[in-house]
Design an enzyme around this catalytic site. Structure first.
Site, short mmCIF file in Angstrom:
data_model
loop_
_atom_site.label_atom_id
_atom_site.label_comp_id
_atom_site.label_asym_id
_atom_site.label_seq_id
_atom_site.Cartn_x
_atom_site.Cartn_y
_atom_site.Cartn_z
N GLU A 102 19.87 91.38 27.43
CA GLU A 102 21.12 91.21 28.16
C GLU A 102 21.01 90.02 29.11
OE1 GLU A 102 22.98 95.61 27.83
OE2 GLU A 102 21.95 95.18 29.70
N CYS A 115 22.26 85.12 34.94
CA CYS A 115 21.07 85.93 35.15
C CYS A 115 20.41 86.13 33.78
CB CYS A 115 21.49 87.25 35.79
SG CYS A 115 20.15 88.42 36.01
N CYS A 122 10.25 95.72 29.75
CA CYS A 122 9.40 95.25 30.86
C CYS A 122 8.21 96.20 30.98
CB CYS A 122 10.20 95.25 32.17
SG CYS A 122 9.25 94.61 33.58
N CYS A 126 8.89 99.81 37.38
CA CYS A 126 9.30 100.10 38.76
C CYS A 126 10.17 101.36 38.73
CB CYS A 126 10.04 98.91 39.37
SG CYS A 126 9.02 97.42 39.43
N CYS A 129 14.13 101.05 38.42
CA CYS A 129 14.72 100.08 37.50
C CYS A 129 14.81 100.64 36.08
CB CYS A 129 13.89 98.80 37.50
SG CYS A 129 14.51 97.55 36.36
N CYS A 345 21.99 94.73 39.11
CA CYS A 345 20.53 94.75 39.23
C CYS A 345 19.96 96.10 38.81
CB CYS A 345 20.11 94.52 40.68
SG CYS A 345 20.84 93.07 41.42
N1 SAH Z 1 10.79 91.68 37.19
C1 SAH Z 1 11.39 90.71 38.08
C2 SAH Z 1 12.74 90.24 37.60
C3 SAH Z 1 13.82 91.29 37.60
S1 SAH Z 1 14.78 91.04 39.00
C4 SAH Z 1 11.47 91.30 39.47
O1 SAH Z 1 11.20 92.48 39.63
O2 SAH Z 1 11.74 90.56 40.41
C5 SAH Z 1 15.67 92.51 39.11
C6 SAH Z 1 16.00 92.82 40.55
O3 SAH Z 1 16.80 93.99 40.59
C7 SAH Z 1 14.75 93.11 41.37
O4 SAH Z 1 14.86 92.51 42.62
C8 SAH Z 1 14.78 94.62 41.52
O5 SAH Z 1 14.16 95.00 42.69
C9 SAH Z 1 16.25 94.91 41.52
N2 SAH Z 1 16.57 96.23 41.03
C10 SAH Z 1 15.97 96.91 40.05
N3 SAH Z 1 16.57 98.10 39.86
C11 SAH Z 1 17.57 98.16 40.76
C12 SAH Z 1 18.57 99.13 41.04
N4 SAH Z 1 18.66 100.26 40.34
N5 SAH Z 1 19.45 98.86 42.02
C13 SAH Z 1 19.40 97.68 42.69
N6 SAH Z 1 18.49 96.74 42.46
C14 SAH Z 1 17.59 96.97 41.50
#
Ligand code: SAH
Length: 364
Positions: A102, A115, A122, A126, A129, A345
């Site tokens: 995506e 983006c 991945c 986390c 996420c 995000c």
């Molecule tokens: N792996 C890299 C690139 C992905 S960025 C990284 O972690 O930076 C994706 C962003 O979305 C990250 O800053 C992460 O903290 C944020 N994110 C992930 N899940 C989220 C959620 N459910 N709500 C809001 N932000 C989220």
């Protein structure tokens, strides 16, 4: 395997999209003795995004024919688009093997940001996420990564030189370092997409060796780090890679990241109700970034159905940000775009339906 064997086997011809100048020179070597033909092709592919060799009229007909019978120029195909009420668009892009990634087109007033994904899935898992729940399916290659821009630019009739790029889609860019940097060079090259490097931001969950390596690149993208917690016990739980690269090492690498004159390192802080949204956590962030040119992007958690994790009320986010500002840390609240189409995000996730042998790819 030679290109012709490849074609005879019924596989698609090798794709030139993603090749750097050196690779183009190698490919052209048997077809022409003139080195500048590689530069001409480079411009056709990346500056003009021409996919038909016949149209590359400044190349000798013999070279065009040889390229046409052995190679192709292609970027990811748009499998589906969802349009948000706020103008953002989420693209599901199909790769050659049927897998989907995506990419999101985001509009803030006059500004357009794309983006991009860097991996299918991945490996970092986390807690908050959704992409992490897929695990790593595979790395994307440079052509697939840069090709997201070609695909969306064509769809929206955009001049890519005018957009901003964030590597904040699916995947951990520093876990696919070479391909991401190859794509970065194609996107920023003056004979490529011509995107100014300062308009490209790479976001990482905190792969310290990757940050160190990136520090030595020139040009290099701007750096964003997904902090999510400002103490190791909590970060170990939310961002498991922290167990390998704890906060002290991460912050040290960030402090050493070379910054352009007015630039800062961005720390993204996903704000989760009752988990990391207390005032003391804001104070901890302020202590962590003291003396650094940093800014914090507070991202209220987008609910993704993960049990126990909730979006904080808006007042909490405002208060958290106020606390950071009071401690001298420039900060903003990023109210995610595209929530209504699950393009925000942490909400990017795809599942292939079918696969290499056929069947329509789909998303969930
Ligand atoms: N792996 C890299 C690139 C992905 S960025 C990284 O972690 O930076 C994706 C962003 O979305 C990250 O800053 C992460 O903290 C944020 N994110 C992930 N899940 C989220 C959620 N459910 N709500 C809001 N932000 C989220």
């Amino acid at each position: 395997m030679s290109p012709t064997e490849n074609a005879a086997a019924g596989d698609p011809l090798p794709n030139l999209f993603g090749a750097d100048r050196e690779r183009l020179r190698d490919i052209l070597a048997p077809m022409t003795s003139r080195a500048y033909h590689a530069t001409q092709i480079y411009r056709w592919i990346y500056a003009r995004r021409e996919t038909g060799f016949a149209a590359m009229t400044d190349l000798p007909a013999g070279v065009r024919d040889a390229l046409g019978s052995g190679y192709r120029v292609a970027w990811p195909r748009i499998a589906s688009v969802s349009e948000s009420g706020d103008g953002s668009r989420k693209y599901a892009l199909a790769l050659d093997d049927g897998l989907l990634v995506e990419a999101v087109y985001i509009v803030y007033g006059e500004r357009i940001t794309l983006c991009l994904s860097s991996q299918v899935g991945c490996p970092l898992a986390c807690r908050f996420c959704l992409t992490g729940t897929m695990g790593l399916v595979r790395n994307m290659n440079a052509g697939e990564i840069a090709g997201q821009v070609a695909s969306i630019a064509r769809d929206r009739d955009l001049d890519p030189a005018r957009v901003r790029i964030v590597f904040m889609g699916m995947g951990e860019p520093l876990n696919n370092y070479e391909a991401v940097m190859d794509a970065f060079r194609i996107l920023t090259d003056r004979e490529g997409f011509r995107i100014p490097p300062r308009r490209v931001t790479l976001s990482t969950a905190g792969l310290v060796p990757g940050i160190e390596r990136l520090s030595g690149e020139d040009p290099r993208p701007r750096l964003a780090v997904s902090l999510a917690a400002a103490r190791d016990d909590l970060r170990d739980d939310l961002v498991p890679i922290n167990r390998k690269y704890p906060l002290a090492a991460l912050m040290e690498a960030c402090r050493r990241y070379p910054l352009a004159p007015r630039d800062r390192v961005t720390f993204e802080y996903v704000l989760i109700e009752g988990v990391n949204d207390a005032d003391e956590e804001a104070d901890r962030i302020a202590r962590l970034v003291r003396g650094m040119r940093a800014k914090v992007n507070v991202i209220p958690y987008n609910e993704t159905g993960i049990p126990g994790l909730r979006t904080p009320p808006a007042e909490r986010a405002v208060r958290f940000r106020g606390r950071l500002e009071k401690r001298g840390v420039p900060s903003t609240i990023r109210w995610s775009k595209g929530r209504d189409i699950s393009a925000a995000c942490g909400q990017l996730v795809t599942r292939p339906v079918g696969g290499p042998s056929g069947g329509a790819p789909g998303t969930i």
